[in-house]
Design a protein around this motif. Structure first.
Motif, PDB file in Angstrom:
ATOM      1  N   PRO A  75      -6.972   0.243   2.629  1.00 34.46           N
ATOM      2  CA  PRO A  75      -5.661   0.862   2.870  1.00 34.46           C
ATOM      3  C   PRO A  75      -5.641   1.769   4.099  1.00 34.46           C
ATOM      4  O   PRO A  75      -4.605   1.914   4.746  1.00 34.46           O
ATOM      5  N   TYR A 114      -8.997  -1.445  -5.660  1.00 36.46           N
ATOM      6  CA  TYR A 114      -8.257  -1.920  -4.481  1.00 36.46           C
ATOM      7  C   TYR A 114      -8.395  -3.426  -4.313  1.00 36.46           C
ATOM      8  O   TYR A 114      -7.412  -4.129  -4.060  1.00 36.46           O
ATOM      9  N   LEU A 159     -10.140   6.758  -2.087  1.00 37.61           N
ATOM     10  CA  LEU A 159      -9.425   5.561  -1.633  1.00 37.61           C
ATOM     11  C   LEU A 159     -10.390   4.576  -0.975  1.00 37.61           C
ATOM     12  O   LEU A 159     -11.340   4.969  -0.299  1.00 37.61           O
ATOM     13  N   GLY A 178     -11.385   2.784  -3.964  1.00 35.92           N
ATOM     14  CA  GLY A 178     -12.558   1.977  -3.631  1.00 35.92           C
ATOM     15  C   GLY A 178     -13.801   2.396  -4.395  1.00 35.92           C
ATOM     16  O   GLY A 178     -14.753   1.629  -4.502  1.00 35.92           O
ATOM     17  N   ASP A 229      -4.575   2.324  -7.901  1.00 36.14           N
ATOM     18  CA  ASP A 229      -4.979   0.927  -7.675  1.00 36.14           C
ATOM     19  C   ASP A 229      -5.391   0.667  -6.228  1.00 36.14           C
ATOM     20  O   ASP A 229      -5.645  -0.473  -5.851  1.00 36.14           O
ATOM     21  N   LEU A 230      -5.489   1.726  -5.418  1.00 39.37           N
ATOM     22  CA  LEU A 230      -6.001   1.567  -4.048  1.00 39.37           C
ATOM     23  C   LEU A 230      -7.391   2.193  -3.906  1.00 39.37           C
ATOM     24  O   LEU A 230      -7.912   2.310  -2.802  1.00 39.37           O
ATOM     25  N   VAL A 255       0.827  -1.213   0.000  1.00 41.60           N
ATOM     26  CA  VAL A 255       0.000   0.000   0.000  1.00 41.60           C
ATOM     27  C   VAL A 255       0.865   1.269   0.000  1.00 41.60           C
ATOM     28  O   VAL A 255       0.347   2.350  -0.224  1.00 41.60           O
TER      29      VAL A 255
END
Lengths: 153, 139
Positions: free
Chosen positions: A69, B17, A65, A58, A55-56, A34
């Motif tokens: 994470p 994610y 984010l 939601g 890519d983190l 992360v």
């Protein structure tokens, strides 16, 4: 020849230097994935950063984010606050962690956790933390948790 | 909708994610998607064990997936905003596949209360449980 890197994890009871250990701890494993980064620490607190990354996310529509994470950020920061307070590394496991998602983090901004260990006993460590994205007075998340010391042979 | 279609639909709806962490959809169980997370360096915590943050992230995804499926069955597609979450860690997660299943305790008009359990070899021996409150908006 460069100096040898400190061993990771440190031996139980080894002095804990968050600035030195953080790059090892957060340069690998899930913290590395992360992208956690050490910022600063005091006697009983530590600050850790989580830079925003696509890519983190939601919520793809907004770029906010994911909360996973944020859980990792506060789990790591509160965990390290225990060793900062005690001054020594002690293997421990998270017993529970509660998070209040106060508001969505602003897309593109680094999230910063400030965590403290407010009570340390032989078996347990009580911790709390805040995450914000620039203004500590306008937090993104609030955390409270307990870590249990692992029995060492 | 067939179970295979449902699994594909849930998988397609996972956020970036979940995809980058390696979360997959195994099947539908008890009306909710059964999620999986394979052990890898990117979910590694203390040596030999799953990171608590990865477990928390998986549990949250399982809870949200269960809630989405329950809401879809009653024809609602509100925006979901997690309000809070508590994770209890019961056992260390080791270097194998982890499963997680969410369960909707109550889905009201504005708030849903959802729980989730994660296990590895035996569903009767969970490694972690979580509950969360989720705000439903625009329903």
């Amino acid at each position: 020849m460069s100096d040898p890197l400190p061993a990771f994890p440190p031996a139980p009871g080894a002095p804990f230097d968050p600035a030195a250990v953080s790059s090892l701890m957060n340069g690998r494993g899930h913290g590395g994935f992360v992208g956690l980064r050490y910022l600063a620490h005091g006697d009983d607190w530590i600050e850790v950063a989580l830079p925003w990354r696509a890519d983190l996310v939601g919520v793809p529509e907004t770029g906010v984010l994911a909360s996973g994470p944020i859980i990792t950020l506060l789990d790591n920061a509160t965990s390290m606050s225990v060793w900062v307070r005690s001054g020594a590394f002690r293997p421990q496991a998270t017993l529970d962690l509660r998070l209040d998602y106060v508001r969505a983090a602003i897309p593109g901004k680094t999230v910063i956790a400030r965590a403290e260990c407010y009570r340390l006993t032989r078996s347990a460590a009580f911790v709390r933390g805040l995450a914000h994205d620039g203004d500590p007075a306008d937090p993104v998340a609030h955390a409270a948790g307990v870590f249990m010391a692992m029995e060492t042979a | 909708m067939s179970e295979a279609d449902e699994v594909a639909r849930v998988a397609a709806g996972l956020p970036p994610y979940a995809v980058s962490l390696g979360i997959g959809v195994e099947r539908i169980e008890a009306g909710a998607p059964l999620l999986t997370l394979d052990f890898a360096e990117k979910v590694h915590g203390r040596p030999g064990f799953l990171h608590g943050g990865a477990i928390g992230g998986l549990l949250e995804m399982a809870a949200i997936a269960a809630l989405r499926m329950a809401l879809a069955e009653r024809g609602a597609v509100p925006r979901l905003k997690p309000v809070n979450m508590t994770v209890e860690f019961l056992r260390g997660g080791t270097d194998r596949r982890t499963y997680a299943l969410g369960r909707v305790t109550r889905a009201g008009r504005r708030i849903a209360n959802v729980s989730a359990e994660a296990w590895q070899d035996d569903p009767a021996r969970p490694i972690a449980t979580a509950w969360m409150n989720v705000l439903l908006s625009g329903a």
